[in-house]
Design a protein around this motif. Structure first.
Motif, mmCIF file in Angstrom:
data_model
loop_
_atom_site.group_PDB
_atom_site.id
_atom_site.type_symbol
_atom_site.label_atom_id
_atom_site.label_comp_id
_atom_site.label_asym_id
_atom_site.label_seq_id
_atom_site.Cartn_x
_atom_site.Cartn_y
_atom_site.Cartn_z
ATOM 1 N N LYS A 173 39.112 39.864 48.867
ATOM 2 C CA LYS A 173 37.764 39.624 48.342
ATOM 3 C C LYS A 173 37.790 38.629 47.196
ATOM 4 C CE LYS A 173 33.682 42.249 46.856
ATOM 5 N NZ LYS A 173 33.173 43.598 46.485
ATOM 6 N N SER A 174 38.786 38.737 46.302
ATOM 7 C CA SER A 174 38.862 37.813 45.166
ATOM 8 C C SER A 174 39.119 36.389 45.631
ATOM 9 C CB SER A 174 39.952 38.256 44.181
ATOM 10 O OG SER A 174 41.239 38.131 44.755
ATOM 11 N N LEU A 175 39.964 36.223 46.651
ATOM 12 C CA LEU A 175 40.205 34.885 47.197
ATOM 13 C C LEU A 175 38.961 34.340 47.884
ATOM 14 C CD1 LEU A 175 43.808 35.126 48.715
ATOM 15 C CD2 LEU A 175 43.083 33.870 46.686
ATOM 16 N N GLN B 77 53.763 38.332 46.340
ATOM 17 C CA GLN B 77 53.928 39.713 46.779
ATOM 18 C C GLN B 77 53.687 40.722 45.660
ATOM 19 O OE1 GLN B 77 53.737 39.545 50.294
ATOM 20 N NE2 GLN B 77 55.084 41.325 50.047
ATOM 21 N N GLU B 78 54.026 40.345 44.411
ATOM 22 C CA GLU B 78 53.888 41.304 43.313
ATOM 23 C C GLU B 78 52.441 41.728 43.083
ATOM 24 O OE1 GLU B 78 54.402 39.788 39.249
ATOM 25 O OE2 GLU B 78 54.624 37.796 40.126
ATOM 26 N N ALA B 79 51.493 40.900 43.528
ATOM 27 C CA ALA B 79 50.087 41.267 43.353
ATOM 28 C C ALA B 79 49.757 42.562 44.085
ATOM 29 C CB ALA B 79 49.182 40.137 43.842
ATOM 30 N N ALA B 80 50.441 42.796 45.204
ATOM 31 C CA ALA B 80 50.175 44.003 45.994
ATOM 32 C C ALA B 80 50.617 45.273 45.277
ATOM 33 C CB ALA B 80 50.880 43.892 47.340
ATOM 34 N N ALA B 81 51.440 45.124 44.249
ATOM 35 C CA ALA B 81 51.880 46.305 43.496
ATOM 36 C C ALA B 81 50.779 46.834 42.582
ATOM 37 C CB ALA B 81 53.126 45.966 42.680
ATOM 38 N N THR C 180 41.763 29.237 30.500
ATOM 39 C CA THR C 180 41.846 29.446 29.052
ATOM 40 C C THR C 180 42.648 30.686 28.683
ATOM 41 O OG1 THR C 180 39.749 30.646 29.104
ATOM 42 C CG2 THR C 180 39.651 28.274 28.652
ATOM 43 N N HIS C 181 42.991 31.498 29.692
ATOM 44 C CA HIS C 181 43.790 32.704 29.476
ATOM 45 C C HIS C 181 45.007 32.659 30.405
ATOM 46 C CE1 HIS C 181 40.043 33.933 27.671
ATOM 47 N NE2 HIS C 181 40.511 35.111 27.330
ATOM 48 N N PRO C 182 46.085 33.313 30.023
ATOM 49 C CA PRO C 182 47.148 33.505 31.008
ATOM 50 C C PRO C 182 46.566 34.238 32.217
ATOM 51 C CG PRO C 182 47.865 34.187 28.818
ATOM 52 C CD PRO C 182 46.395 33.946 28.726
ATOM 53 N N THR C 183 47.146 34.043 33.383
ATOM 54 C CA THR C 183 46.645 34.746 34.558
ATOM 55 C C THR C 183 46.929 36.243 34.422
ATOM 56 O OG1 THR C 183 48.695 34.596 35.845
ATOM 57 C CG2 THR C 183 47.198 32.709 35.930
ATOM 58 N N THR C 184 46.239 37.021 35.242
ATOM 59 C CA THR C 184 46.442 38.472 35.204
ATOM 60 C C THR C 184 47.896 38.833 35.455
ATOM 61 O OG1 THR C 184 44.173 38.889 35.929
ATOM 62 C CG2 THR C 184 45.778 40.650 36.272
ATOM 63 N N LEU D 208 36.338 40.772 39.326
ATOM 64 C CA LEU D 208 36.765 40.186 40.594
ATOM 65 C C LEU D 208 37.533 38.890 40.318
ATOM 66 C CD1 LEU D 208 36.722 40.714 43.611
ATOM 67 C CD2 LEU D 208 34.623 39.373 43.779
ATOM 68 N N GLY D 209 38.507 38.987 39.410
ATOM 69 C CA GLY D 209 39.231 37.815 38.954
ATOM 70 C C GLY D 209 40.255 37.320 39.949
ATOM 71 N N ASP D 210 40.512 36.036 39.890
ATOM 72 C CA ASP D 210 41.581 35.416 40.670
ATOM 73 C C ASP D 210 42.873 35.672 39.898
ATOM 74 O OD1 ASP D 210 43.222 33.911 42.242
ATOM 75 O OD2 ASP D 210 42.081 32.052 42.084
#
Length: 405
Positions: free
Chosen positions: A40-42, A27-31, A392-396, A377-379
């Motif tokens: 679109k990213s999915l 849910q926090e992604a919607a913030a 290789t990176h922490p997620t957004t 357009l990252g996941d």
């Protein structure tokens, strides 16, 4: 080798399962992102992950078939007559390495073309297929050159140092990695992109101020004309010694605010400050030395003695040794991906913390992560296994959380 095959195939199965499994973002992604962007990213991520897994599967099939072919008879060694000498062995290795690189490049081509059209479908690529194929051909050239030289040197070392060739290869890997790291910015990167110095202005002024605050000197700051190929935004540092340089994508400069660019620059300075490039070379070299030692021990265990020892060394024996080493290296590298990914993520966490300490600008850090995800357009929250295995990176969302504490 059977254990490596088992682990590699298990990881590949888990990758494909994770890619195909239905998932919902937290849910926090919607913030931070619109529903349209997240959908679109999915929509892009799923086929991209599946394509990557199928490409790996195709490569595994090639490795298996080549190994089977080698065990049943000669591949190229029948063309080499006479007694084994280091020079003849090197020529055999050159042919084998080049052939392997070409074969894998041909197998990977359909998956690369699909990835290209996937990027076009989601408006990430600004290239046309002919230009993409030119770049692919350049990559094939570099791959053939690298594989040929590596296999040639390995075969030479086996013939010249039959008892200690694994140590020679391990030491040479360290030297070669440092040389390639130094030459990449001046020889390889210009083959694919156009660069020019960052002009005088606010961004260059910010770079100098941040570098001064960090106690570093940054002489080479370049702009890469990424917009000729993509809309993705990024930055990186490369090189060692005199070839050190900081590179900013022109898409980053055109799509991000000054404060966000400062955060990105500070992050890259963090890599520089912590010596992550050299550390990566040293860690990977240690891994290669350990893998070669394990490979050497496995040969001794299975053969009772070094297969390259003694006066009975043949071109067929060298060929089979090189093929076995090639398959072992490919599977070991794949199986150890979680370890290398974890180390890379730790480096990124260090650089994120450094950028926050250097700028003290948490809002700009968060907005930079949001805008980078939008540009690429990252996941923002990939499947757990895929994140563990290859991210290789922490997620957004992880990076946003780290700045929100």
């Amino acid at each position: 080798m059977r254990a490596l095959w088992a682990v590699s195939l298990l990881f590949l199965a888990l990758w494909l399962y994770s890619a195909l499994k239905a998932r919902a973002l937290p849910q926090e992604a919607a913030a931070y992102f619109t529903g349209e962007f997240l959908e679109k990213s999915l929509a892009r991520a799923k086929p991209a992950y599946v394509n990557s897994g199928l490409s790996t599967l195709a490569s595994f099939v090639v490795l298996y078939l080549v190994a089977r072919w080698s065990s049943r008879g000669p591949i190229l060694s029948a063309l080499f007559g006479g007694s084994v000498t280091p020079g003849r062995a090197a020529l055999l290795g050159l042919c084998l390495g080049g052939g392997a690189a070409l074969l894998l490049s041909v197998v990977s081509l359909p998956f690369g073309i699909y990835g290209f059209y996937l990027d076009r479908a989601f408006n990430l690529s600004t290239m046309q297929l002919p230009a993409w194929l030119v770049d692919y051909a350049k990559n094939v050239f570099l791959s053939v050159a690298t594989y040929s030289l590596a296999a040639s040197f390995a075969a030479w070392a086996v013939a010249r140092f039959p008892q200690t060739w694994h140590l020679v290869l391990g030491g040479s890997f360290v030297v070669a990695s440092l040389v390639i790291s130094a030459l990449y910015p001046v020889l390889i990167a210009p083959m694919f992109n156009t660069f020019h110095p960052l002009p005088e202005g606010s961004v260059l002024q910010d770079v100098r101020e941040l570098a001064s605050a960090a106690g570093m000197q940054v002489d080479n700051v370049l702009v890469m004309e990424a917009s000729a190929k993509t809309v993705r935004a990024n930055a990186y540092f490369a090189g060692v010694g005199a070839t050190k340089q900081l590179v900013l994508y022109d898409t980053l400069l055109s799509s991000h605010s000054r404060e966000e660019i400062r955060l990105v620059v500070a992050h890259e300075l963090g890599h520089w400050r912590h010596g992550h490039l050299v550390k990566s070379v040293l860690i990977s070299s240690s891994g290669v030395l350990a893998a070669l030692w394990v490979f050497w021990l496995s040969l001794l265990h299975s053969a009772g003695a070094s297969p390259a020892a003694g006066t009975g060394l043949t071109h067929l024996a060298i060929e089979r040794l090189l093929v076995t080493l090639f398959v072992f290296a490919a599977l070991a590298g794949y199986s150890l991906s979680p370890a290398s990914s974890y180390i890379s993520r730790r480096f990124e966490v260090q650089s994120d913390a450094y950028s926050l300490a250097l700028t003290g600008d948490r809002p700009a850090f968060i907005s930079s992560q949001v805008n980078l995800a939008r540009s690429n357009l990252g996941d923002v929250d990939p499947p757990s296994f895929i994140r563990w295995f290859a991210w290789t990176h922490p997620t957004t969302l992880e990076r946003i959380r780290s700045a929100s504490r």
